[in-house]
Design a protein around this motif. Structure first.
Motif, mmCIF file in Angstrom:
data_model
loop_
_atom_site.group_PDB
_atom_site.id
_atom_site.type_symbol
_atom_site.label_atom_id
_atom_site.label_comp_id
_atom_site.label_asym_id
_atom_site.label_seq_id
_atom_site.Cartn_x
_atom_site.Cartn_y
_atom_site.Cartn_z
ATOM 1 N N GLY A 102 0.818 -1.200 0.000
ATOM 2 C CA GLY A 102 0.000 0.000 0.000
ATOM 3 C C GLY A 102 0.853 1.251 0.000
ATOM 4 O O GLY A 102 2.083 1.200 -0.032
ATOM 5 N N GLY A 114 -1.509 4.814 4.062
ATOM 6 C CA GLY A 114 -2.497 3.768 4.329
ATOM 7 C C GLY A 114 -3.827 3.977 3.633
ATOM 8 O O GLY A 114 -4.756 3.188 3.813
ATOM 9 N N ASN A 115 -3.940 5.003 2.827
ATOM 10 C CA ASN A 115 -5.167 5.308 2.101
ATOM 11 C C ASN A 115 -5.517 4.230 1.079
ATOM 12 O O ASN A 115 -6.683 3.993 0.796
ATOM 13 C CB ASN A 115 -5.002 6.674 1.418
ATOM 14 C CG ASN A 115 -6.242 7.169 0.738
ATOM 15 O OD1 ASN A 115 -7.340 7.079 1.281
ATOM 16 N ND2 ASN A 115 -6.080 7.699 -0.455
ATOM 17 N N ILE A 116 -4.482 3.591 0.513
ATOM 18 C CA ILE A 116 -4.667 2.547 -0.497
ATOM 19 C C ILE A 116 -3.883 1.316 -0.062
ATOM 20 O O ILE A 116 -2.727 1.411 0.323
ATOM 21 C CB ILE A 116 -4.162 3.006 -1.882
ATOM 22 C CG1 ILE A 116 -4.929 4.249 -2.338
ATOM 23 C CG2 ILE A 116 -4.283 1.881 -2.901
ATOM 24 C CD1 ILE A 116 -4.365 4.887 -3.594
ATOM 25 N N ARG A 117 -4.525 0.161 -0.145
ATOM 26 C CA ARG A 117 -3.867 -1.124 0.127
ATOM 27 C C ARG A 117 -4.081 -2.014 -1.085
ATOM 28 O O ARG A 117 -4.995 -1.802 -1.877
ATOM 29 C CB ARG A 117 -4.456 -1.804 1.373
ATOM 30 C CG ARG A 117 -4.217 -1.081 2.676
ATOM 31 C CD ARG A 117 -2.796 -1.148 3.169
ATOM 32 N NE ARG A 117 -2.338 -2.516 3.381
ATOM 33 C CZ ARG A 117 -1.062 -2.866 3.496
ATOM 34 N NH1 ARG A 117 -0.100 -1.962 3.428
ATOM 35 N NH2 ARG A 117 -0.706 -4.124 3.664
ATOM 36 N N SER A 144 -7.810 -1.963 -2.359
ATOM 37 C CA SER A 144 -8.858 -1.598 -1.410
ATOM 38 C C SER A 144 -8.554 -0.191 -0.895
ATOM 39 O O SER A 144 -7.440 0.308 -1.032
ATOM 40 C CB SER A 144 -8.928 -2.601 -0.253
ATOM 41 O OG SER A 144 -7.709 -2.655 0.452
ATOM 42 N N GLY A 145 -9.561 0.426 -0.306
ATOM 43 C CA GLY A 145 -9.412 1.813 0.118
ATOM 44 C C GLY A 145 -9.729 2.724 -1.045
ATOM 45 O O GLY A 145 -10.568 2.406 -1.888
ATOM 46 N N SER A 146 -9.023 3.810 -1.140
ATOM 47 C CA SER A 146 -9.248 4.762 -2.225
ATOM 48 C C SER A 146 -8.696 4.243 -3.547
ATOM 49 O O SER A 146 -7.831 3.368 -3.576
ATOM 50 C CB SER A 146 -8.587 6.100 -1.898
ATOM 51 O OG SER A 146 -9.213 6.698 -0.796
ATOM 52 N N GLU A 147 -9.192 4.810 -4.620
ATOM 53 C CA GLU A 147 -8.720 4.470 -5.966
ATOM 54 C C GLU A 147 -7.439 5.250 -6.258
ATOM 55 O O GLU A 147 -7.360 6.445 -5.978
ATOM 56 C CB GLU A 147 -9.813 4.864 -6.975
ATOM 57 C CG GLU A 147 -9.651 4.276 -8.336
ATOM 58 C CD GLU A 147 -9.885 2.770 -8.365
ATOM 59 O OE1 GLU A 147 -9.296 2.140 -9.256
ATOM 60 O OE2 GLU A 147 -10.629 2.253 -7.529
ATOM 61 N N CYS A 201 -0.978 7.418 -4.912
ATOM 62 C CA CYS A 201 -1.980 7.825 -3.923
ATOM 63 C C CYS A 201 -2.192 9.331 -4.013
ATOM 64 O O CYS A 201 -1.233 10.096 -4.063
ATOM 65 C CB CYS A 201 -1.504 7.445 -2.519
ATOM 66 S SG CYS A 201 -2.587 8.062 -1.195
#
Length: 133
Positions: free
Chosen positions: A6, A10-13, A53-56, A75
């Motif tokens: 990610g 941690g916004n995107i995993r 997962s999380g944001s695109e 990110c």
């Protein structure tokens, strides 16, 4: 090999299946500038074996020195580079090794665009090192 990873904040995993034999280092000037370092390490993964997962991730297209148009994904909050892919064939993602949790287990197998390598980056073993600072 199954990996997780990610962005820095941690916004995107992501989870992915990667081939440890497909790890490379790129010395091109685009990778130097995009990573803020002398080179960038990545591992190829089939796009259908990567789950975010999380944001695109955000993305933009850059024409590389090779003339290929490459999608650079990152990110939007912290700017961490996540992967690159072809603009026309997005079936393969080049996941950025720094974004992968298991990066220590993924040793590079080849180096590309060495003509752009910074001369001092080839061997740093002579530079004094500290375990922590």
């Amino acid at each position: 090999m199954n990996v997780t990873g990610g962005c820095h904040c941690g916004n995107i995993r992501f989870e992915a299946e990667v081939d440890p034999a497909a790890v490379s280092i790129c010395h091109c000037t685009d990778c130097q500038r995009l990573s803020g370092s002398p080179y960038r390490a990545s591992v190829r993964a089939s796009a259908d074996k990567v789950r975010f997962s999380g944001s695109e991730p955000a993305a933009y297209v850059k024409t590389a020195d090779s003339g290929n148009r490459r999608v650079q994904a990152f990110c939007t909050l912290c700017g961490s580079p996540l992967y690159a892919t072809s603009e026309t064939d997005r079936s393969t993602l080049n996941l950025r090794l720094g974004a992968i949790d298991q990066r220590a287990a993924l040793e590079p197998k080849r180096r590309i665009w060495r003509k752009s390598a910074l001369p001092w980056s080839e061997d740093v073993t002579h530079i004094p090192a500290a375990e922590r600072e």
